[in-house]
Design a protein around this motif. Structure first.
Motif, PDB file in Angstrom:
ATOM      1  N   LEU A 236       4.289  -4.364   9.557  1.00 22.10           N
ATOM      2  CA  LEU A 236       4.378  -4.568   8.333  1.00 22.10           C
ATOM      3  C   LEU A 236       3.367  -6.260   7.931  1.00 22.10           C
ATOM      4  O   LEU A 236       4.727  -6.957   7.588  1.00 22.10           O
ATOM      5  CB  LEU A 236       4.802  -3.963   7.080  1.00 22.10           C
TER       6      LEU A 236
ATOM      7  N   ARG B 280      -1.399  -4.082  -2.840  1.00 18.09           N
ATOM      8  CA  ARG B 280      -1.736  -3.279  -1.394  1.00 18.09           C
ATOM      9  C   ARG B 280      -2.061  -3.699   0.226  1.00 18.09           C
ATOM     10  O   ARG B 280      -1.741  -4.291  -0.218  1.00 18.09           O
ATOM     11  CB  ARG B 280      -3.385  -3.051  -1.943  1.00 18.09           C
ATOM     12  N   ILE B 281      -1.724  -2.441   0.240  1.00 21.97           N
ATOM     13  CA  ILE B 281      -2.536  -3.057   2.268  1.00 21.97           C
ATOM     14  C   ILE B 281      -4.066  -2.349   2.049  1.00 21.97           C
ATOM     15  O   ILE B 281      -4.773  -1.469   1.572  1.00 21.97           O
ATOM     16  CB  ILE B 281      -1.806  -1.150   3.019  1.00 21.97           C
TER      17      ILE B 281
ATOM     18  N   MET C  50      -0.334  -6.406   4.363  1.00 21.46           N
ATOM     19  CA  MET C  50      -0.572  -5.635   2.349  1.00 21.46           C
ATOM     20  C   MET C  50      -1.210  -6.905   1.486  1.00 21.46           C
ATOM     21  O   MET C  50      -0.651  -8.428   2.867  1.00 21.46           O
ATOM     22  CB  MET C  50       1.186  -5.775   2.376  1.00 21.46           C
TER      23      MET C  50
ATOM     24  N   ILE D 105       3.720  -2.956  -6.424  1.00 24.80           N
ATOM     25  CA  ILE D 105       2.810  -1.830  -5.745  1.00 24.80           C
ATOM     26  C   ILE D 105       1.937  -1.167  -5.864  1.00 24.80           C
ATOM     27  O   ILE D 105       2.382  -0.336  -7.033  1.00 24.80           O
ATOM     28  CB  ILE D 105       3.742  -1.987  -4.196  1.00 24.80           C
TER      29      ILE D 105
ATOM     30  N   THR E 100       8.187  -2.591  -1.101  1.00 24.29           N
ATOM     31  CA  THR E 100       7.047  -0.829  -0.371  1.00 24.29           C
ATOM     32  C   THR E 100       8.456  -0.461   0.640  1.00 24.29           C
ATOM     33  O   THR E 100       8.729   0.769   0.234  1.00 24.29           O
ATOM     34  CB  THR E 100       5.997  -1.419   0.851  1.00 24.29           C
TER      35      THR E 100
ATOM     36  N   ILE F 276       0.159   2.340  -2.028  1.00 19.79           N
ATOM     37  CA  ILE F 276       0.624   2.533  -0.305  1.00 19.79           C
ATOM     38  C   ILE F 276       0.569   4.106   0.351  1.00 19.79           C
ATOM     39  O   ILE F 276       1.281   5.251  -0.322  1.00 19.79           O
ATOM     40  CB  ILE F 276       1.956   2.018  -0.451  1.00 19.79           C
TER      41      ILE F 276
ATOM     42  N   THR G   5       3.319   3.709  -5.337  1.00 15.81           N
ATOM     43  CA  THR G   5       3.108   3.446  -6.062  1.00 15.81           C
ATOM     44  C   THR G   5       4.219   2.908  -7.456  1.00 15.81           C
ATOM     45  O   THR G   5       5.169   3.539  -7.767  1.00 15.81           O
ATOM     46  CB  THR G   5       1.902   4.050  -7.593  1.00 15.81           C
TER      47      THR G   5
ATOM     48  N   ARG H 132       5.617  -6.519   0.860  1.00 16.21           N
ATOM     49  CA  ARG H 132       6.299  -6.015   1.670  1.00 16.21           C
ATOM     50  C   ARG H 132       7.972  -5.313   1.773  1.00 16.21           C
ATOM     51  O   ARG H 132       8.019  -4.222   1.621  1.00 16.21           O
ATOM     52  CB  ARG H 132       6.379  -6.571   3.245  1.00 16.21           C
TER      53      ARG H 132
ATOM     54  N   TYR I   9      -0.057  -2.953   9.524  1.00 13.22           N
ATOM     55  CA  TYR I   9      -0.530  -3.121   8.026  1.00 13.22           C
ATOM     56  C   TYR I   9      -0.392  -4.463   7.907  1.00 13.22           C
ATOM     57  O   TYR I   9       0.299  -4.541   7.620  1.00 13.22           O
ATOM     58  CB  TYR I   9       0.346  -1.802   6.862  1.00 13.22           C
TER      59      TYR I   9
END
Length: 504
Positions: free
Chosen positions: A291, A480-481, A476, A276, A302, A279, A271, A299, A474
């Protein structure tokens, strides 16, 4: 009006020679008013050199340029603008701390008064508003620093800047680079508007699917020469690729079956407040993990947080069961994590240094005698081995990285990280701005890495690339994912639904 009388630019027999390289060999090109002409080819095909000649940055060694049927000498970019030619280069050219209005009139500000003249800010704002009205119903964010705007708005500002010089031709070099799918559609609408206003566009892109339904003609170049001219109705992507590379390339995004091993990387609760949040992802040996997300989804933020390039407020990064304390990118390197960043020229390579120095840069301990003296013979030997292994096209290991094509620059950056013996490689937009053939080579290098037990975290805005390469993806949305897809489950529709927030 006849077709010939509608010709705006004629380039005839253009040849350009750099030391040891014939960049252009007797190339001719015609551009008509109000048409969108695509110029395609691999990196090194001569596209950019030809456009730099038309823009006044280079001078041809042979050949002639005509504007509206009259021979001209384009001595510099200012002369090109006077002739109605404006260029939007691939690399952003806006001053980030200035507003849209200030950027549009930078270097040719409007003034008022006699004697001591002052800036006519009211007139510049009004003229900017008049130009913007061709695209928008309202003026928008033209009086805030462009650094606070997104990639799409910055591209639009560059288009408006081009129009502000009363141009008849706009050259666009990779205009959709760094744009998400929905933003590309907006930009395509702008291109169509230019066409409706009888302004010609030369459109250079490696994203061949963009051309269909957008351009009138496609000119293909290879090895500094004109190869072919086709319309989008009489060709397809595979045919264009074949013409560009001189050979047939099919299925160039393919996920090979590789045994998936134990977990290498595990990220939980990562975080950074406001950027973000929470995650959680993992990567296993032999696995490529994608991603996905729209621009601004988080992305890049992250992966930068994972490698310690940006600070975090909470979260854990675990490698092979061991909790890491990553505060800097060097900590990530020491733990076996390497990252190829999105902006290779600013963050990935020292482009004014040579190939050799870039390859050994991230692992100097291996080529040092003591703490300060480089083992030059060992450094040269290692660099030559990686150049050969990765197929880097360079005259020598002493060549400046700046002079290499985008694909070969990317290979040098990859060589640098492979020399650190990583367990996990993070790729952020690895094929952005490189041609089809070079993409194919990068995909092969990615495949070789996972075959040897490495794990990859892949950020890409190219959905076909992600779906072709990744074992899992994943998605996003707003930091967030929001979903995880297997290779079999992933479709463009499913990914786009979650990436755009449609699942909510």
């Amino acid at each position: 009006m006849s077709q010939n009388s509608n010709v705006f630019v004629e380039m005839n027999g253009i040849t350009k020679i750099f030391p040891g390289v014939k960049a252009l060999d007797d190339v001719s090109l015609t551009v008509r008013r109000g048409e969108v002409l695509a110029l395609v080819g691999e990196n090194g095909a001569g596209k950019s050199t030809l456009m730099k000649i038309l823009s006044g940055l280079y001078h041809p060694d042979e050949g002639e340029i005509k504007i509206d049927g009259k021979a001209v000498h384009i001595t510099d970019p200012k002369r090109a603008q006077e002739l109605g030619i404006s260029t939007i280069f691939q690399e952003p050219s806006l001053a980030p701390h200035l507003t849209a209005v200030q950027n549009i009139y930078l270097g040719r500000e409007l003034t008022r008064g006699k004697g001591i003249r002052t800036l006519d800010e009211k007139r510049m704002l009004q003229e900017t508003q008049d130009l913007y009205s061709k695209f928008f119903s309202t003026l928008g964010d033209v009086q805030v620093p462009v650094s606070e705007l997104g990639a799409l708005k910055n591209r639009v500002i560059e288009i408006v800047k081009a129009l502000s010089i009363q141009c008849s031709l706009v050259i666009m070099d990779e205009p959709t680079a760094a744009l998400a799918e929905h933003e590309r559609e907006v930009l395509f609408d702008f291109v169509k508007m230019l066409k409706e206003q009888n302004i010609a566009v030369i459109y250079i892109t490696h994203h061949l699917r963009e051309l269909f339904g957008l351009v009138d003609r496609i000119v293909v170049m290879r090895d500094g020469q004109y190869v072919a001219e086709v319309t989008s109705e009489e060709t397809d992507v595979d045919d264009l690729v074949s013409k560009m590379v001189g050979r047939q390339i099919t299925n160039y995004v393919v996920k090979e079956t590789v045994p998936i091993g134990e977990e290498i990387l595990n990220v939980t609760n990562l975080t950074r407040k406001g950027v973000i949040e929470d995650i959680a992802l993992h990567v296993r040996k032999g696995e490529i993990v994608g991603l996905a997300g729209l621009a601004g989804a988080g992305r890049t933020e992250t992966v930068r947080a994972i490698v310690g390039a940006d600070p975090i407020d909470s979260g854990e990064v675990v490698m092979e069961g061991k909790k890491l304390h990553i505060k800097t990118p060097q900590d990530a390197i020491d733990a076996g994590i390497g990252m190829l960043p999105e902006n290779r020229k600013l963050q990935g390579a020292l482009i004014d240094m040579d190939v050799k120095d870039n390859i050994t840069l991230a692992n100097l301990d291996e080529v040092l005698a003591g703490n300060f003296v480089l083992k030059k013979p060992k450094e040269d030997k290692i660099a030559k081995e990686y150049v050969e292994r990765l197929g880097v096209k360079t005259p020598s290991i002493f060549q400046k990285v700046r002079s290499l094509s985008g694909g070969n620059q990317q290979k040098v950056i990859l060589a640098k990280w492979l020399f650190t013996n990583p367990k996990v490689l993070i790729f952020d937009e690895p094929t952005q701005g490189i041609d089809i053939g070079a993409k194919h080579e990068i995909y092969n290098l990615i495949a070789d890495f996972v075959k040897n037990g490495g794990g990859i975290l892949l950020v890409s805005s190219e959905l076909p690339e992600l779906m072709g390469l990744a074992d899992r993806i994943y998605v996003m949305h707003e930091g967030r994912i929001v979903h995880e897809f297997t290779h079999e489950e992933a479709t463009e529709e499913n990914i786009t639904l979650y990436a755009s927030g449609g699942h909510e």
